[in-house]
Motif scaffolding. Structure first.
Motif, PDB file in Angstrom:
ATOM      1  N   ILE A  87       0.841  -1.205   0.000  1.00  0.00           N
ATOM      2  CA  ILE A  87       0.000   0.000   0.000  1.00  0.00           C
ATOM      3  C   ILE A  87       0.873   1.251   0.000  1.00  0.00           C
ATOM      4  O   ILE A  87       0.642   2.196  -0.765  1.00  0.00           O
ATOM      5  CB  ILE A  87      -0.944  -0.003   1.221  1.00  0.00           C
ATOM      6  CG1 ILE A  87      -1.959  -1.145   1.104  1.00  0.00           C
ATOM      7  CG2 ILE A  87      -1.667   1.338   1.347  1.00  0.00           C
ATOM      8  CD1 ILE A  87      -2.795  -1.343   2.361  1.00  0.00           C
ATOM      9  N   ALA A  88       1.905   1.248   0.857  1.00  0.00           N
ATOM     10  CA  ALA A  88       2.796   2.411   0.924  1.00  0.00           C
ATOM     11  C   ALA A  88       3.550   2.595  -0.389  1.00  0.00           C
ATOM     12  O   ALA A  88       3.686   3.715  -0.896  1.00  0.00           O
ATOM     13  CB  ALA A  88       3.774   2.254   2.081  1.00  0.00           C
ATOM     14  N   PHE A  89       4.051   1.491  -0.952  1.00  0.00           N
ATOM     15  CA  PHE A  89       4.763   1.578  -2.229  1.00  0.00           C
ATOM     16  C   PHE A  89       3.843   2.127  -3.324  1.00  0.00           C
ATOM     17  O   PHE A  89       4.254   2.983  -4.116  1.00  0.00           O
ATOM     18  CB  PHE A  89       5.288   0.204  -2.636  1.00  0.00           C
ATOM     19  CG  PHE A  89       5.774   0.160  -4.064  1.00  0.00           C
ATOM     20  CD1 PHE A  89       7.012   0.685  -4.411  1.00  0.00           C
ATOM     21  CD2 PHE A  89       4.976  -0.378  -5.073  1.00  0.00           C
ATOM     22  CE1 PHE A  89       7.454   0.664  -5.724  1.00  0.00           C
ATOM     23  CE2 PHE A  89       5.404  -0.396  -6.390  1.00  0.00           C
ATOM     24  CZ  PHE A  89       6.643   0.121  -6.713  1.00  0.00           C
ATOM     25  N   ASN A  90       2.626   1.618  -3.389  1.00  0.00           N
ATOM     26  CA  ASN A  90       1.683   2.097  -4.401  1.00  0.00           C
ATOM     27  C   ASN A  90       1.491   3.601  -4.304  1.00  0.00           C
ATOM     28  O   ASN A  90       1.460   4.318  -5.317  1.00  0.00           O
ATOM     29  CB  ASN A  90       0.342   1.387  -4.254  1.00  0.00           C
ATOM     30  CG  ASN A  90       0.413  -0.087  -4.620  1.00  0.00           C
ATOM     31  OD1 ASN A  90       1.407  -0.543  -5.188  1.00  0.00           O
ATOM     32  ND2 ASN A  90      -0.627  -0.832  -4.294  1.00  0.00           N
ATOM     33  N   ASN A  91       1.338   4.089  -3.073  1.00  0.00           N
ATOM     34  CA  ASN A  91       1.131   5.530  -2.891  1.00  0.00           C
ATOM     35  C   ASN A  91       2.342   6.338  -3.335  1.00  0.00           C
ATOM     36  O   ASN A  91       2.205   7.411  -3.936  1.00  0.00           O
ATOM     37  CB  ASN A  91       0.816   5.837  -1.421  1.00  0.00           C
ATOM     38  CG  ASN A  91      -0.572   5.385  -1.017  1.00  0.00           C
ATOM     39  OD1 ASN A  91      -1.467   5.301  -1.854  1.00  0.00           O
ATOM     40  ND2 ASN A  91      -0.764   5.096   0.259  1.00  0.00           N
ATOM     41  N   VAL A  92       3.538   5.818  -3.046  1.00  0.00           N
ATOM     42  CA  VAL A  92       4.757   6.549  -3.410  1.00  0.00           C
ATOM     43  C   VAL A  92       4.970   6.534  -4.917  1.00  0.00           C
ATOM     44  O   VAL A  92       5.213   7.578  -5.544  1.00  0.00           O
ATOM     45  CB  VAL A  92       5.982   5.952  -2.688  1.00  0.00           C
ATOM     46  CG1 VAL A  92       7.278   6.549  -3.245  1.00  0.00           C
ATOM     47  CG2 VAL A  92       5.894   6.210  -1.194  1.00  0.00           C
TER      48      VAL A  92
END
Length: 678
Positions: A87-92
């Protein structure tokens, strides 16, 4: 599509678990440089290291040298990430203006593969893939097919249903509205864990549907259905956004049905907005998170509705109300994305810099945007056209007063009926020589049959003033939104009037505010208008032609007030305060007079008030103690006045000792063009 003013995606705070905001992400150089990408990660590789490197690669993509190796490494790394890390990677990565253009194809393939997972992982991947398609980086059809399939499977409990799937479907409904997507959402409504979230998305879709109908009663019915959905979305009692929207939709539906908006309803929405806002304090907004500020705007709309209930023409205000509802809906659902500048503008109609949209050489750089859902406002669009033309036709009728011209009245009513009923299919073309100003004719052509337009032109030609063309077209361009500066000026002037005559202003505030809004719009039009060529106003005369009369400004103000504020205005009316008034604006049983003067030498606002204020106040003897003075200033100037400096408020006591308030405005008639300042 309506564009949001919430600001671009790049200005949003991106919080990354383990690192705070994105500004504190490590650089790849701090982790050993690009050599760390030589070996692709596996399920045995330290997950924390994979997560950190993946963030560093996507965030610093623009500084990489070997992007081919980096792509290969990421394709191997993404499937190994744990859910929170993914989820964090997708947002970044989706916020990186350099990474998305290069990685879009690879990301789409990886996320599509992960979407086969029947649990949370699949929904997280589908959401990221949806965001990529929304921004114009990949084809939308495969994404929409997967969303529909997952919703169908979730309804029978063969895949998980969660907020990731629901908001992906909600975003798809915003941008690609279709029966299939709506049916997919409806299928999810039977899943108890997401029932409230689905009901909220469906309720918002009902509000959007209310924009597309052509009848006020139909719109009111759809708002009632939306209200039921918002009530359902708050079954668990912890959604202040649903409380606010439920109250709003009920009030809008009641207003469209002719019922008043109560103070209690407005306060309910304001309380919900405060609770909503407090609930988000300290939290970074998601890419599609509702904005509490929008609920405060809803409360403001409801307050305006309460005031509008007392006006004489509620039908005309239904259009303005639904326009406001549509804009607030769009802003509430505004979504932050890094868009493809080569496809996003043409696909979604978003205004972006031409240089970005047309660039074909060099690497593509993503464009941070905040865009809003499609709002198909057929009702408001048609009604605004009627509102514009209806006011103009009303002005034509008013100009026949004192003359026996029933043909004009019949022509006006015939045209109004045609507009309400719409032109018949295969309408006849009008002749090219209709005796109406070109731009007035162009405004009418989409609404009338050619024969009707010919007849209208023949009958009304003698009543058309020179200023009509400019005012009609300016109103056509500015009906939906009042510019912020004009709204600020209106607030400033009304506050000053309230300070001068607090008791009297409370009595006549609605009337005065309506008139001031029309005057501000008129002056704004005059400031923007060029003073040469075909775009000039009646008083912009070539050198040697003599100074224009005051009547030119009077006619312009009368038409501007009628078009922009919906108030009938008349010129040169006798037996007003014992004299002949330049412009008279009746509002209900009240009437207001605008004294029009012309000056050719320098005069300060105070000097104009001293010289002409007493005459203007004489017309207030039998009515509201608010007088108006409009001055056509023909002194040659090198620069235009700011809209705020074009108005002033003065106060004095007349011979009887009663206090009066004068609103003055100045329109410049001889000003150099902006290029002269270079």
């Amino acid at each position: 599509m309506n564009n949001s003013d919430e600001g671009p995606a790049a200005e949003q705070v991106l919080v990354v678990p383990g690192f705070g905001d994105a500004a504190h992400l490590p650089a790849l150089a701090d982790l050993g440089g690009e050599s760390i990408l030589a070996s692709n990660p596996t399920s045995e590789t330290d997950p924390d290291l994979v997560y950190t490197v993946a963030l560093a690669v996507s965030h610093g993509w623009g500084d990489l040298h070997d992007r081919v190796t980096a792509k290969s490494w990421l394709r191997a790394a993404i499937p190994t990430l744990e859910i929170e890390s993914l989820i964090a990677f997708n947002n970044v990565v989706l916020a990186s203006t350099h990474a998305v253009p290069d990685l879009a194809e690879d990301l789409a393939e990886v996320w599509e593969a992960l979407s086969d997972d029947r649990g949370l992982l699949g929904n997280v991947a589908v959401e990221a893939w949806t965001r990529l398609a929304l921004a114009g980086w990949s084809d939308s059809l495969p994404v929409r097919a997967v969303l529909g399939k997952r919703a169908k499977q979730a309804a029978v409990d063969t895949v998980d249903a969660d907020i990731f799937l629901v908001r992906s479907l909600g975003a798809a409904m915003d941008v690609w509205p279709s029966t299939e997507t709506r049916r997919a959402l409806e299928r999810l409504s039977v899943v108890e864990s997401v029932e409230c979230d689905v009901a909220f998305e469906l309720a918002m879709d009902h509000v959007r549907m209310a924009m597309s109908v052509e009848d006020v009663a139909d719109a009111a019915g759809i708002f009632a259905a939306a209200n039921a959905m918002f009530e359902r979305s708050n079954l668990e009692g912890d959604r202040p956004d649903a409380v606010a929207f439920a109250a709003v939709t009920a009030a809008v539906g009641d207003f469209l049905g002719g019922r008043a908006v109560s103070v209690e309803v407005v306060e309910q929405v304001r309380r919900a907005a405060v609770e909503w806002h407090l609930g988000y304090l300290g939290q970074a907004p998601e890419w599609r998170q509702a904005r509490a500020e929008t609920a405060s705007s809803w409360a403001d709309v409801l307050t305006d509705m309460g005031r509008l209930t007392d006006l004489d023409e509620p039908w005309l205000h239904a259009s303005a109300l639904l326009s406001s509802v549509g804009e607030l809906l769009a802003n509430h659902q505004a979504t932050a994305l890094v868009a493809n500048p080569r496809t996003f503008a043409t696909t979604f109609g978003v205004s972006i810099p031409l240089a970005l949209a047309s660039a074909t050489d060099g690497p593509i750089v993503g464009l941070p945007v905040s865009f809003a859902p499609r709002i198909e406002s057929a009702f408001t669009r048609n009604e605004e056209s009627l509102r514009l033309v209806d006011r103009w036709l009303g002005a034509m009728s008013a100009r026949t007063e004192g003359r026996d011209r029933p043909d004009v009245i019949d022509a006006v009513e015939g045209v109004r009926n045609c507009i309400r009923n719409r032109p018949p299919p295969g309408k006849v073309d009008a002749s090219r020589h209709i005796p109406l100003p070109r731009r007035v004719r162009e405004a009418l052509e989409p609404l009338l049959d050619g024969g009707q337009l010919d007849s209208l032109g023949d009958i009304l030609a003698e009543f058309v003033h020179d200023a009509d063309e400019h005012v009609v077209m300016a109103a056509a361009a500015g009906l939906r939104v009042v510019p912020l500066r004009e709204e600020q000026l209106l607030n400033e002037l009304t506050h000053q009037l309230d300070a001068v005559l607090p008791g009297e202003y409370k009595i006549w505030s609605i009337h005065v505010t309506q008139l001031l809004s029309g005057l501000i719009r008129a002056v704004s039009i005059a400031i923007d208008r060029e003073q040469g060529g075909k775009r000039n106003l009646p008083w912009h005369r070539p050198p040697g032609k003599g100074n224009p009369p005051e009547a030119d400004l009077a006619d312009f103000l009368a038409m501007s007030i009628h078009i922009s504020a919906g108030l009938r205005a008349h010129v040169e009316i006798p037996n007003i305060g014992g004299g002949r008034a330049d412009v008279v604006v009746p509002i209900g049983t009240e009437q207001f007079v605008i004294e029009v003067k012309r000056v050719t030498a320098t005069r300060t606002d105070e000097a104009l008030t001293t010289e002409y204020g007493l005459q203007a106040s004489e017309y207030t003897k039998t009515g509201a103690p608010f007088s108006f003075l409009a001055v056509l200033d023909l002194k040659r100037r090198t620069s235009r006045l700011d809209i705020g400096d074009s108005f002033w408020i003065s106060e004095w006591k007349d011979a009887s000792g009663r206090m009066r308030a004068l609103t003055g405005l100045r329109v410049l008639g001889k000003v150099s063009s902006p290029s002269a300042a270079t």
